[in-house]
Motif scaffolding. Sequence first.
Motif, PDB file in Angstrom:
ATOM      1  N   ILE A 178       0.809  -1.225   0.000  1.00 13.96           N
ATOM      2  CA  ILE A 178       0.000   0.000   0.000  1.00 13.96           C
ATOM      3  C   ILE A 178       0.845   1.281   0.000  1.00 13.96           C
ATOM      4  N   LYS A 179       2.117   1.167   0.389  1.00  6.63           N
ATOM      5  CA  LYS A 179       2.959   2.374   0.529  1.00  6.63           C
ATOM      6  C   LYS A 179       2.903   3.306  -0.679  1.00  6.63           C
ATOM      7  N   PRO A 180       3.041   2.790  -1.918  1.00 10.05           N
ATOM      8  CA  PRO A 180       3.048   3.707  -3.075  1.00 10.05           C
ATOM      9  C   PRO A 180       1.725   4.462  -3.251  1.00 10.05           C
ATOM     10  N   ASN A 181       0.617   3.883  -2.756  1.00 12.39           N
ATOM     11  CA  ASN A 181      -0.695   4.491  -2.987  1.00 12.39           C
ATOM     12  C   ASN A 181      -1.153   5.421  -1.863  1.00 12.39           C
TER      13      ASN A 181
ATOM     14  N   LEU B 111      -3.754   9.504  -1.410  1.00 17.20           N
ATOM     15  CA  LEU B 111      -4.944   9.781  -0.599  1.00 17.20           C
ATOM     16  C   LEU B 111      -4.670  10.684   0.595  1.00 17.20           C
ATOM     17  N   PHE B 112      -3.392  10.773   0.994  1.00 27.00           N
ATOM     18  CA  PHE B 112      -3.084  11.487   2.235  1.00 27.00           C
ATOM     19  C   PHE B 112      -1.927  12.475   2.049  1.00 27.00           C
ATOM     20  N   ALA B 113      -2.252  13.748   2.159  1.00 27.22           N
ATOM     21  CA  ALA B 113      -1.205  14.771   2.174  1.00 27.22           C
ATOM     22  C   ALA B 113      -0.623  14.866   3.578  1.00 27.22           C
ATOM     23  N   LEU B 114      -1.497  14.668   4.569  1.00 26.91           N
ATOM     24  CA  LEU B 114      -1.106  14.746   5.977  1.00 26.91           C
ATOM     25  C   LEU B 114      -0.754  13.352   6.481  1.00 26.91           C
ATOM     26  N   GLN B 115       0.543  13.127   6.809  1.00 29.62           N
ATOM     27  CA  GLN B 115       1.004  11.821   7.282  1.00 29.62           C
ATOM     28  C   GLN B 115       1.914  12.009   8.491  1.00 29.62           C
ATOM     29  N   PRO B 116       1.905  11.052   9.431  1.00 27.72           N
ATOM     30  CA  PRO B 116       2.701  11.209  10.656  1.00 27.72           C
ATOM     31  C   PRO B 116       4.172  10.873  10.447  1.00 27.72           C
ATOM     32  N   THR B 117       4.999  11.328  11.380  1.00 25.64           N
ATOM     33  CA  THR B 117       6.424  10.977  11.369  1.00 25.64           C
ATOM     34  C   THR B 117       6.732   9.880  12.381  1.00 25.64           C
ATOM     35  N   THR B 118       5.795   9.610  13.292  1.00 28.07           N
ATOM     36  CA  THR B 118       5.993   8.555  14.297  1.00 28.07           C
ATOM     37  C   THR B 118       6.259   7.218  13.614  1.00 28.07           C
ATOM     38  N   LYS B 119       7.270   6.496  14.072  1.00 23.55           N
ATOM     39  CA  LYS B 119       7.607   5.201  13.477  1.00 23.55           C
ATOM     40  C   LYS B 119       6.564   4.151  13.834  1.00 23.55           C
ATOM     41  N   PHE B 120       6.627   3.039  13.120  1.00 22.96           N
ATOM     42  CA  PHE B 120       5.584   2.023  13.223  1.00 22.96           C
ATOM     43  C   PHE B 120       6.209   0.628  13.199  1.00 22.96           C
ATOM     44  N   GLU B 121       5.680  -0.282  14.040  1.00 21.61           N
ATOM     45  CA  GLU B 121       6.171  -1.666  14.077  1.00 21.61           C
ATOM     46  C   GLU B 121       5.007  -2.651  14.160  1.00 21.61           C
ATOM     47  N   ILE B 122       5.278  -3.867  13.691  1.00 20.09           N
ATOM     48  CA  ILE B 122       4.318  -4.969  13.802  1.00 20.09           C
ATOM     49  C   ILE B 122       4.914  -5.990  14.767  1.00 20.09           C
TER      50      ILE B 122
ATOM     51  N   GLY C  40      -9.482   0.150   0.804  1.00 19.56           N
ATOM     52  CA  GLY C  40      -8.601  -0.915   0.326  1.00 19.56           C
ATOM     53  C   GLY C  40      -8.367  -0.927  -1.169  1.00 19.56           C
ATOM     54  N   LYS C  41      -9.418  -0.841  -1.948  1.00 19.86           N
ATOM     55  CA  LYS C  41      -9.256  -0.886  -3.412  1.00 19.86           C
ATOM     56  C   LYS C  41      -8.491   0.332  -3.913  1.00 19.86           C
ATOM     57  N   GLU C  42      -8.732   1.498  -3.296  1.00 19.78           N
ATOM     58  CA  GLU C  42      -8.002   2.708  -3.675  1.00 19.78           C
ATOM     59  C   GLU C  42      -6.520   2.591  -3.311  1.00 19.78           C
ATOM     60  N   LEU C  43      -6.202   1.716  -2.345  1.00 20.59           N
ATOM     61  CA  LEU C  43      -4.808   1.537  -1.916  1.00 20.59           C
ATOM     62  C   LEU C  43      -4.148   0.315  -2.561  1.00 20.59           C
ATOM     63  N   GLY C  44      -4.855  -0.342  -3.485  1.00 25.24           N
ATOM     64  CA  GLY C  44      -4.260  -1.465  -4.215  1.00 25.24           C
ATOM     65  C   GLY C  44      -4.507  -2.821  -3.592  1.00 25.24           C
ATOM     66  N   LEU C  45      -5.419  -2.908  -2.630  1.00 18.00           N
ATOM     67  CA  LEU C  45      -5.728  -4.189  -1.984  1.00 18.00           C
ATOM     68  C   LEU C  45      -7.063  -4.746  -2.494  1.00 18.00           C
ATOM     69  N   TYR C  46      -7.495  -5.844  -1.883  1.00 18.28           N
ATOM     70  CA  TYR C  46      -8.768  -6.517  -2.185  1.00 18.28           C
ATOM     71  C   TYR C  46      -8.861  -6.996  -3.640  1.00 18.28           C
TER      72      TYR C  46
END
Length: 587
Positions: free
Chosen positions: A350-353, A357-368, A460-466
């Motif tokens: 989804i990263k490229p998409n 959709l989002f001009a406003l995005q956070p800088t906080t890092k993310f983990e799974i 999801g579909k707009e982000l390349g999923l489903y």
Amino acid sequence: MKKTIVFFVVLAITTLVLSCKTETQSTAFKTVTQNYFNDKNILNPLDATQSGQSQFDDQLQMDMTDGYRLKQTEFYNKYEKLLSTFNPKKLTAEEQNSYEILKWEVMIGKEMLKQPTNLLPLHQFSGVHLTMAQFAGGTSAQPFKTENDYAKFLKRMELYVVWLDSAQVYLKKGMQKGVVLPKALTEKVIPQFAEMPTEKVEDNQFYTALKRMPTSISKEKQHQIAAQYALVIQTKLVPQYQKMAAFLQSAYLPASRTSSGIGSFAFGKTLYQSLAKQWTTTTLTPDEIHQLGLKEVARLNAEMEKVKNQVGFKGTLIAFLNDVRNKPALKPFKKPEEVLANFEKIYAKIKPNVDQLFALQPTTKFEIRRTEAFREKTASAEYVQGAADGSRPGIFYVPIPDVSNYNVLEDEDLFLHEAIPGHHFQISLQQESKTLPDFRKFNWFGAYGEGWALYCESLGKELGLYQDPYQYLGMLNDEMHRAIRLVVDTGIHSKGWTREQAIAYSLQNEAETEASITSEIERYMAIPGQALSYKIGQLKILELRQKAQTKMGSRFNIKTFHQKVLESGVMPLALLEQKINAWISEK
């Protein structure tokens, strides 16, 4: 000419006076909001730690006691009086939002204190006993970087021993008044206490952070800290856990109720109406919510029928859902690491998409991460916010109690909800805001927060999923899950449904295992009303997007819409609607 000059001079002076008054109001109001945040943290130090307010890391609220409830009452009365001294029309637009949010929180807080909910101080899904154990692991919100950090948690642990004793006192008071947990929930709580004591103190959950002490702490001091922790764990904490487990098993379980919902209490229906208001931030009645749920279930059943026909399944929808629950192709993993790797693949996809959709995005890092073992059996997938200063990432926790039965059906939409662009975007952007007062940076309204996350599943579909029909079915199934919540939560707590009725209804309408559905139904029994927030919030955001697209036509910009929804953080839905309506009018 002179008259004209005089007019403009008077106008300028008047404007200046009004500006000064507005500035004075704003300055005073800013002080109130900051004091509100500080006082709220004093009342809720665990939440403060979760928000990165480290000055409260050694404190713990005795949240079930009469004394604590008196402090809450004084807190709400204080800010109700302070708010009455302001004219919101003289505040800026964002300050007016803050004013309305404060007003709403005070109102619902006072309303909730009218009922004896403190007689139910714990349950299996969430609460102080689970938060403390999670903090003790050393990788959550409680910091363990310095000698002082370890000293703070040691003090908090000592207070937790007192909390456990107080909880038992109020559970007994609840028994005397017939305000007790359902038997099914008590049975789930007992192991959470019975399984915590260990033969070796080094194996105890509350010793975990000591195994990763930083080298900046001298060896001598490390041994000293370890000895202090071991002493508290062995002589105070373990005995309290054993005492609680024995009490729950021998005394509380036999006294636990056979009914499933809080409607069985004399005050239950009134309490549930307040909880519905609190969690949805609307005035919808339980019956209106129930009917809305039935309508959404019918709509989503029709959509699932389309997928069933698309994949060529011959049979009823219930048969199709049963097939999906047990389909070997949807249970491909042999190791827990493979589950986590699959979520990393979704993230990469989804990263490229996201930028589209989002001009406003956070800088906080993310983990799974995989959910910790001590709570994995009863946990749902969840997001735990990162630190506002960036020192701790936002974490998407995935429970994998049995990897051989892990079904990938909902992985794509689950990631969108819990992680990106769902909870991680919304909560991180709110915390990173340079314009919101602190009490709003670290605030939460379920209808907005969960509504946003559920709305994100529809992207999801707009982000390349489903692209796989089964993953699209997973999205429909998860949306169905939230629609079912409207039906079963209101059914259990306002219509007298049993646990078994609610389980049966869910099994008929969604592709989840009976074990998973049972865990969910018991969650709704434990926290009445919380499950209503998701669908109510999602439907409002979808409604506002459709309204904006219709009224603005070619001028509608999806990036700007998302920015407008996200930039002011969580708020009651009526306030969000006002904000979006104002944006539409401007354009």
